[in-house]
Every structure is written in structure tokens, then in C-alpha cells.
Design a protein around this motif. Structure first.
Motif, short mmCIF file in Angstrom:
data_model
loop_
_atom_site.label_atom_id
_atom_site.label_comp_id
_atom_site.label_asym_id
_atom_site.label_seq_id
_atom_site.Cartn_x
_atom_site.Cartn_y
_atom_site.Cartn_z
N ARG A 220 -17.69 2.17 6.39
CA ARG A 220 -17.03 2.80 5.25
C ARG A 220 -15.72 3.44 5.67
O ARG A 220 -15.63 4.03 6.74
CB ARG A 220 -17.93 3.87 4.64
CG ARG A 220 -19.13 3.33 3.93
CD ARG A 220 -19.98 4.44 3.34
NE ARG A 220 -19.24 5.34 2.49
CZ ARG A 220 -19.00 5.15 1.20
NH1 ARG A 220 -19.45 4.07 0.62
NH2 ARG A 220 -18.32 6.04 0.49
N ILE A 221 -14.74 3.33 4.81
CA ILE A 221 -13.47 4.03 5.00
C ILE A 221 -13.53 5.28 4.14
O ILE A 221 -13.89 5.21 2.97
CB ILE A 221 -12.28 3.14 4.61
CG1 ILE A 221 -12.22 1.91 5.51
CG2 ILE A 221 -10.98 3.93 4.68
CD1 ILE A 221 -11.18 0.88 5.10
N GLU A 222 -13.23 6.42 4.72
CA GLU A 222 -13.28 7.69 4.01
C GLU A 222 -11.87 8.17 3.71
O GLU A 222 -10.94 7.94 4.49
CB GLU A 222 -14.01 8.74 4.86
CG GLU A 222 -15.44 8.37 5.23
CD GLU A 222 -16.38 8.30 4.05
OE1 GLU A 222 -16.17 9.05 3.08
OE2 GLU A 222 -17.32 7.49 4.10
N SER A 223 -11.72 8.88 2.60
CA SER A 223 -10.44 9.43 2.17
C SER A 223 -10.61 10.93 1.97
O SER A 223 -11.57 11.36 1.34
CB SER A 223 -10.03 8.76 0.86
OG SER A 223 -8.93 9.41 0.30
N GLN A 224 -9.69 11.70 2.53
CA GLN A 224 -9.75 13.15 2.38
C GLN A 224 -8.37 13.67 2.02
O GLN A 224 -7.38 13.34 2.66
CB GLN A 224 -10.22 13.79 3.68
CG GLN A 224 -10.36 15.29 3.59
CD GLN A 224 -10.85 15.89 4.89
OE1 GLN A 224 -11.12 15.20 5.85
NE2 GLN A 224 -10.96 17.20 4.90
N LYS A 225 -8.32 14.49 0.96
CA LYS A 225 -7.05 15.09 0.53
C LYS A 225 -6.67 16.17 1.53
O LYS A 225 -7.46 17.04 1.85
CB LYS A 225 -7.20 15.68 -0.87
CG LYS A 225 -5.93 16.26 -1.42
CD LYS A 225 -5.53 15.53 -2.67
CE LYS A 225 -4.38 16.20 -3.36
NZ LYS A 225 -3.11 15.65 -3.05
N VAL A 226 -5.45 16.08 2.04
CA VAL A 226 -4.91 17.08 2.96
C VAL A 226 -3.54 17.51 2.43
O VAL A 226 -3.00 16.89 1.51
CB VAL A 226 -4.78 16.53 4.40
CG1 VAL A 226 -6.14 16.23 4.99
CG2 VAL A 226 -3.90 15.30 4.46
N GLN B 23 -12.44 8.40 12.88
CA GLN B 23 -11.13 8.22 13.52
C GLN B 23 -10.09 7.90 12.46
O GLN B 23 -10.35 7.11 11.56
CB GLN B 23 -11.18 7.08 14.56
CG GLN B 23 -12.16 7.30 15.67
CD GLN B 23 -11.78 8.49 16.53
OE1 GLN B 23 -10.62 8.70 16.83
NE2 GLN B 23 -12.77 9.30 16.89
N PRO B 24 -8.90 8.48 12.57
CA PRO B 24 -7.84 8.16 11.60
C PRO B 24 -7.52 6.67 11.60
O PRO B 24 -7.55 6.02 12.65
CB PRO B 24 -6.64 8.96 12.09
CG PRO B 24 -7.21 10.02 12.98
CD PRO B 24 -8.47 9.45 13.56
N ILE B 25 -7.24 6.16 10.42
CA ILE B 25 -6.88 4.74 10.28
C ILE B 25 -5.59 4.64 9.47
O ILE B 25 -5.42 5.36 8.49
CB ILE B 25 -8.04 3.94 9.63
CG1 ILE B 25 -7.70 2.45 9.59
CG2 ILE B 25 -8.38 4.47 8.28
CD1 ILE B 25 -8.86 1.58 9.15
N SER B 26 -4.69 3.78 9.90
CA SER B 26 -3.42 3.61 9.20
C SER B 26 -3.58 2.61 8.05
O SER B 26 -4.57 1.88 7.98
CB SER B 26 -2.36 3.10 10.18
OG SER B 26 -2.69 1.77 10.59
N LEU B 27 -2.59 2.59 7.18
CA LEU B 27 -2.61 1.61 6.09
C LEU B 27 -2.60 0.18 6.62
O LEU B 27 -3.22 -0.71 6.05
CB LEU B 27 -1.43 1.83 5.15
CG LEU B 27 -1.53 3.00 4.18
CD1 LEU B 27 -0.25 3.14 3.38
CD2 LEU B 27 -2.71 2.84 3.26
#
Length: 157
Positions: free
Chosen positions: A23-29, A40-44
Motif C-alpha cells: 500500500r502507498i500511504e498519503s499524509q498531509k504535511v 519510506q518516502p516515495i517520489s511521484l
């Protein structure tokens, strides 16, 4: 012995296929979103590669990347046009405030484009994640095959 080998191979393939779907997770920062895969951070760019197996999510993420690029160009140019007169004013010369106005306009154009890119990215993630474990993503098919060399079992997914 042969049955154990085949069974082990089938189980290994099934587990590796399920484990590769993460799963790719998204978090508002502050200033936007942070996307992660396994913490781990993932780029577009890497998200685009991960979503190639899902055509609907892949199309959305490609559009999001294009919008992000356009918004970045407008934002960078706008920032430069705002910064130039400010630097001139700090240097003691007469600044051209029209440039700053144009820069502010470019930034104003970049904001909705960036917002659209974020929405498209989050939609792509939602579609990608919802299809990870659906019947369409991992649906193994087993076939018994025979030919002149003997009998075999084929698994495709």
C-alpha cells in the motif's frame, strides 16, 4: 518428492506476489503531502512505476506528475520575479515592482494547478490501493499441460 517441490514452488510464488503488492500511504504535511511505501518516502516518479500494473491509477498519476511539473515551473518563475525586485530594493536601487506583480500572478496560477495535482495523486493512490488485493490483481490460474515430454502444472497470474 516432485509433489513437494511443485507445492513449495506454488506457495513461494503466491507469497512473493502478495508481498510485492504494498500500500502507498498519503499524509498531509505543511506545504503539501508526503507519500510513503513501507514507511519510506516515495517520489511521484517511483509511484508511477509502481502503478504501471493498474491502468486507471497509472493514467491519473501521469496527469498528476505533469501538473506538478507545470506548477513547479510557474512557482519557480513567480518566486524569481518576486525576489528580483526585493533584492534590487535591498541593494539600494529602484526596484521594478511590476515584475513582483507578474511573479505574484504566476504563483496564483501555480496554486490551483498544484492543488489539482495533489487531488489526482490521492485519487490514483486510492484506486491503486483499492485494487491491490481485489480479484483482478492476484488471480492465479492453474493448468495441467501435457506434451511429448510429459505432464506439467502451469500457474499464471
Amino acid at each position: 518428492m516432485m509433489k513437494k517441490t511443485i507445492l513449495t514452488l506454488i506457495i513461494t510464488l503466491a507469497v512473493s506476489a502478495l508481498c510485492s503488492a504494498q500500500r502507498i500511504e498519503s499524509q498531509k504535511v505543511f506545504g503539501g503531502y508526503q507519500y510513503t511505501l513501507n514507511g519510506q518516502p516515495i517520489s511521484l516518479k517511483h509511484m508511477t512505476i509502481a502503478m504501471e500494473s493498474n491502468p486507471e491509477a497509472f493514467d491519473l498519476i501521469k496527469k498528476a506528475r505533469a501538473n506538478t511539473t507545470i506548477a513547479s515551473i510557474f512557482g519557480f518563475a513567480g518566486g524569481a520575479l518576486i525576489g528580483w525586485p526585493i533584492g534590487t530594493a535591498i541593494g539600494g536601487e529602484e526596484p521594478n515592482w511590476a515584475l513582483a506583480g507578474i511573479g505574484a500572478g504566476l504563483i496564483a496560477v501555480a496554486i490551483p494547478i498544484s492543488s489539482s495535482a495533489n487531488k489526482k495523486t490521492n485519487q490514483a493512490i486510492e484506486i491503486y490501493n483499492s485494487n491491490l488485493y481485489s480479484s483482478g490483481y492476484f488471480k492465479p490460474e492453474f493448468k495441467f499441460l501435457t506434451n511429448k515430454n510429459g505432464i506439467g502444472l502451469a500457474m499464471s497470474f
